[in-house]
Design an enzyme around this catalytic site. Structure first.
Site, PDB file in Angstrom:
ATOM      1  N   GLU A  30       0.812  -1.216   0.000  1.00 23.42           N
ATOM      2  CA  GLU A  30       0.000   0.000   0.000  1.00 23.42           C
ATOM      3  C   GLU A  30       0.843   1.262   0.000  1.00 23.42           C
ATOM      4  O   GLU A  30       0.522   2.219  -0.696  1.00 23.42           O
ATOM      5  CB  GLU A  30      -0.932   0.052   1.220  1.00 23.42           C
ATOM      6  CG  GLU A  30      -1.711   1.354   1.190  1.00 23.42           C
ATOM      7  CD  GLU A  30      -2.656   1.572   2.345  1.00 23.42           C
ATOM      8  OE1 GLU A  30      -2.661   0.784   3.287  1.00 23.42           O
ATOM      9  OE2 GLU A  30      -3.385   2.569   2.270  1.00 23.42           O
ATOM     10  N   ASP A  61      -0.484  -5.106   3.059  1.00 21.82           N
ATOM     11  CA  ASP A  61      -0.927  -3.922   3.798  1.00 21.82           C
ATOM     12  C   ASP A  61      -0.232  -3.953   5.161  1.00 21.82           C
ATOM     13  O   ASP A  61      -0.560  -4.767   6.018  1.00 21.82           O
ATOM     14  CB  ASP A  61      -2.456  -3.926   3.967  1.00 21.82           C
ATOM     15  CG  ASP A  61      -2.960  -2.572   4.414  1.00 21.82           C
ATOM     16  OD1 ASP A  61      -2.150  -1.770   4.927  1.00 21.82           O
ATOM     17  OD2 ASP A  61      -4.169  -2.312   4.255  1.00 21.82           O
ATOM     18  N   ILE A 100      -0.124  -1.856   7.768  1.00 26.09           N
ATOM     19  CA  ILE A 100      -1.094  -1.619   8.851  1.00 26.09           C
ATOM     20  C   ILE A 100      -2.448  -1.388   8.185  1.00 26.09           C
ATOM     21  O   ILE A 100      -2.640  -0.376   7.497  1.00 26.09           O
ATOM     22  CB  ILE A 100      -0.768  -0.379   9.716  1.00 26.09           C
ATOM     23  CG1 ILE A 100       0.645  -0.456  10.298  1.00 26.09           C
ATOM     24  CG2 ILE A 100      -1.811  -0.238  10.835  1.00 26.09           C
ATOM     25  CD1 ILE A 100       1.022   0.757  11.177  1.00 26.09           C
ATOM     26  N   ASP A 101      -3.353  -2.339   8.354  1.00 23.40           N
ATOM     27  CA  ASP A 101      -4.723  -2.101   7.917  1.00 23.40           C
ATOM     28  C   ASP A 101      -5.474  -1.573   9.127  1.00 23.40           C
ATOM     29  O   ASP A 101      -5.559  -2.261  10.155  1.00 23.40           O
ATOM     30  CB  ASP A 101      -5.366  -3.388   7.393  1.00 23.40           C
ATOM     31  CG  ASP A 101      -6.756  -3.114   6.851  1.00 23.40           C
ATOM     32  OD1 ASP A 101      -6.899  -2.142   6.086  1.00 23.40           O
ATOM     33  OD2 ASP A 101      -7.697  -3.840   7.219  1.00 23.40           O
ATOM     34  N   THR A 138      -5.001   2.127   9.798  1.00 26.07           N
ATOM     35  CA  THR A 138      -4.055   3.176  10.222  1.00 26.07           C
ATOM     36  C   THR A 138      -4.735   4.253  11.065  1.00 26.07           C
ATOM     37  O   THR A 138      -4.156   4.744  12.038  1.00 26.07           O
ATOM     38  CB  THR A 138      -3.378   3.815   8.991  1.00 26.07           C
ATOM     39  OG1 THR A 138      -2.581   2.813   8.373  1.00 26.07           O
ATOM     40  CG2 THR A 138      -2.485   4.978   9.369  1.00 26.07           C
ATOM     41  N   ASP A 177      -5.941  -4.921   0.853  1.00 25.17           N
ATOM     42  CA  ASP A 177      -6.909  -5.061   1.951  1.00 25.17           C
ATOM     43  C   ASP A 177      -7.595  -6.430   1.902  1.00 25.17           C
ATOM     44  O   ASP A 177      -8.022  -6.950   2.930  1.00 25.17           O
ATOM     45  CB  ASP A 177      -8.049  -4.035   1.825  1.00 25.17           C
ATOM     46  CG  ASP A 177      -7.578  -2.595   1.796  1.00 25.17           C
ATOM     47  OD1 ASP A 177      -6.849  -2.215   2.723  1.00 25.17           O
ATOM     48  OD2 ASP A 177      -7.941  -1.864   0.853  1.00 25.17           O
TER      49      ASP A 177
HETATM   50  P1  2AM Z   1      -5.932   1.439   5.794  1.00 30.51           P
HETATM   51  O1  2AM Z   1      -6.123   1.657   7.222  1.00 30.51           O
HETATM   52  O2  2AM Z   1      -4.879   0.438   5.448  1.00 30.51           O
HETATM   53  O3  2AM Z   1      -5.749   2.702   5.013  1.00 30.51           O
HETATM   54  C1  2AM Z   1     -11.605   1.442   6.654  1.00 30.51           C
HETATM   55  O4  2AM Z   1     -12.920   1.581   6.234  1.00 30.51           O
HETATM   56  C2  2AM Z   1     -10.815   0.678   5.612  1.00 30.51           C
HETATM   57  O5  2AM Z   1     -10.616   1.494   4.453  1.00 30.51           O
HETATM   58  C3  2AM Z   1      -9.462   0.280   6.123  1.00 30.51           C
HETATM   59  O6  2AM Z   1      -9.245  -1.051   5.798  1.00 30.51           O
HETATM   60  C4  2AM Z   1      -8.533   1.254   5.432  1.00 30.51           C
HETATM   61  O7  2AM Z   1      -7.244   0.729   5.208  1.00 30.51           O
HETATM   62  C5  2AM Z   1      -9.233   1.501   4.126  1.00 30.51           C
HETATM   63  N1  2AM Z   1      -8.837   2.774   3.518  1.00 30.51           N
HETATM   64  C6  2AM Z   1      -8.348   3.842   4.140  1.00 30.51           C
HETATM   65  N2  2AM Z   1      -8.058   4.836   3.272  1.00 30.51           N
HETATM   66  C7  2AM Z   1      -8.380   4.393   2.070  1.00 30.51           C
HETATM   67  C8  2AM Z   1      -8.317   4.959   0.763  1.00 30.51           C
HETATM   68  N3  2AM Z   1      -7.829   6.173   0.530  1.00 30.51           N
HETATM   69  N4  2AM Z   1      -8.769   4.229  -0.267  1.00 30.51           N
HETATM   70  C9  2AM Z   1      -9.258   3.006  -0.047  1.00 30.51           C
HETATM   71  N5  2AM Z   1      -9.311   2.397   1.174  1.00 30.51           N
HETATM   72  C10 2AM Z   1      -8.888   3.077   2.215  1.00 30.51           C
HETATM   73 CA    CA Z   2      -5.939  -1.176   4.241  1.00 29.19          CA
HETATM   74 CA    CA Z   3      -2.631   0.359   5.374  1.00 28.80          CA
HETATM   75 CA    CA Z   4      -4.025   3.724   4.119  1.00 34.78          CA
END
Ligand code: 2AM
Ligand code: CA
Ligand code: CA
Ligand code: CA
Length: 279
Positions: A65, A92, A94-95, A97, A220
Site C-alpha cells: 500500500e 498492507d 497496517i490495515d 491506520t 486489503d
Molecule cells: P488502511 O487503514 O490500510 O488505510 C476502513 O474503512 C478501511 O478502508 C481500512 O481497511 C482502510 O485501510 C481503508 N482505507 C483507508 N483509506 C483508504 C483509501 N484512501 N482508499 C481506499 N481504502 C482506504
Molecule cells: Ca488497508
Molecule cells: Ca494500510
Molecule cells: Ca491507508
C-alpha cells in the site's frame, strides 16, 4: 521455506514493530485527505515485510500500500505485475491506520500471495491480541494454529455484520451510508471497526457472519478473502461476481447469508456500481 512460513515471519516481524509503537506519539501525514493517513510506522513495517519476502523469494513481485497510489490504478497495477511475475505479494503493513493513529486497538498486518492470479497463501495478524490468522489454498484456515470455520447463521436477522466508511473515492461514504440505513433493521446489528482485513478474518473465524465495503484495494482483500474461502465462506463483489484480485467493492460472508446481503445492497442502491462511484 514455504510461502506461508515466509508470510508469517514477515507479519510477525512487522507486528512486533507496530506493537512497540502503538501507544507512542506518531508522526502522522495526510495522504489524499484528512481521512487518509500514514505514519512512519506504516512505512517501516512495509519495508520490514518487503525485506523478509524478497530475501526468501527474490523473483516475486510485491504490491504494497505505501509503495503506490491508492485507487483504481493500484488494482490495475496488481494485474499488470502478474503479466511479468508468476507470484505477486499484496501487502498492507497496517490495515486500520486511523485506528493505529488514535490508539483504538483494532488494526492488523495483511499479507496475501497469488500465483498466476490465484490466491495461494494469506496471513492476517493482529499484533495487540497476538492473533495470527493463516490460510493456504486447499489446506483450510487457522487461528493461532487451530482450524477455524465461518458462522452457522442462516439469516441476516440473526447475523452480526460489519462494514466500513471508505476513505478513498469521492462519494463512497455517502453511497455506503445508504447501505447501512437499509441493512440496519434487517440484521442483528452492524459494526464498523475500521480495518477491512481484520473484519474479513473475523468472518472467516465466525465472529461476524458478513462484511461489505466499497472502494477497497487488493492489499486489503487478498489475505482475508483466502481465509474466508478456506473457512467455508463466500467472497464476491457487490454484484455477486466471484472475488478476484481486481475487485474493489466486496461482499464476504459465511455463504448462507450471502444472497440475502447482496439483495439488500441492491435494493438500497449501495453496490457502488451505477451510482456514481468510480470502480
Ligand atoms: P488502511 O487503514 O490500510 O488505510 C476502513 O474503512 C478501511 O478502508 C481500512 O481497511 C482502510 O485501510 C481503508 N482505507 C483507508 N483509506 C483508504 C483509501 N484512501 N482508499 C481506499 N481504502 C482506504
Ligand atoms: Ca488497508
Ligand atoms: Ca494500510
Ligand atoms: Ca491507508
Amino acid at each position: 521455506m514455504s510461502y506461508l512460513k515466509t508470510a508469517i515471519r514477515a507479519a510477525r516481524e512487522a507486528g512486533e514493530l507496530i506493537r512497540r509503537h502503538t501507544y507512542e506519539a506518531k508522526e502522522v501525514k495526510e495522504k489524499s485527505s484528512v481521512h487518509d493517513l500514514v505514519t512512519e510506522v506504516d512505512q517501516a513495517a512495509e519495508e520490514r515485510i518487503r525485506d523478509v519476502l524478497l530475501s526468501a523469494h527474490p523473483d516475486h513481485a510485491i504490491l504494497g500500500e505505501e509503495g503506490v497510489e491508492a485507487g483504481v490504478e493500484a488494482s490495475k497495477a496488481a494485474l499488470e505485475e502478474h503479466r511479468v511475475h508468476e507470484h505477486l505479494w499484496m501487502v498492507d503493513p497496517i490495515d486500520g491506520t486511523t485506528n493505529f493513529v488514535h490508539g483504538f486497538p483494532f488494526f492488523c498486518v495483511s499479507i496475501g500471495l497469488s500465483r498466476r492470479e490465484e490466491l495461494v497463501a494469506g496471513v492476517v495478524y493482529d499484533p495487540l491480541r497476538d492473533e495470527l490468522f493463516t490460510a493456504e489454498k486447499g489446506k483450510g484456515a487457522y487461528l493461532n494454529g487451530r482450524p477455524i470455520c465461518v458462522s452457522a447463521e442462516q439469516e441476516l436477522s440473526h447475523s452480526l455484520v460489519a462494514t466500513g466508511f471508505p476513505a478513498g473515492a469521492k462519494g463512497a461514504r455517502r453511497v455506503n451510508v445508504k447501505g447501512i440505513l437499509h441493512l440496519s433493521p434487517r440484521c442483528r446489528n452492524i459494526r464498523a471497526g475500521g480495518a477491512a482485513a481484520l473484519h474479513l478474518a473475523y468472518v472467516a473465524s465466525g465472529r461476524l457472519s458478513g462484511f461489505w465495503e466499497l472502494d477497497l484495494n487488493a492489499w486489503d482483500l487478498a489475505a482475508g478473502s483466502l481465509l474466508i474461502r478456506e473457512a467455508g465462506g463466500r467472497v464476491s463483489d457487490t454484484l455477486g461476481r466471484p472475488y478476484d484480485i481486481g475487485v474493489r467493492h466486496i461482499v464476504a460472508t459465511n455463504g448462507a447469508v450471502h444472497d440475502e446481503l447482496l439483495a439488500a445492497l441492491k435494493e438500497s442502491e449501495a453496490t457502488g456500481y451505477g451510482d456514481g462511484l468510480r470502480v
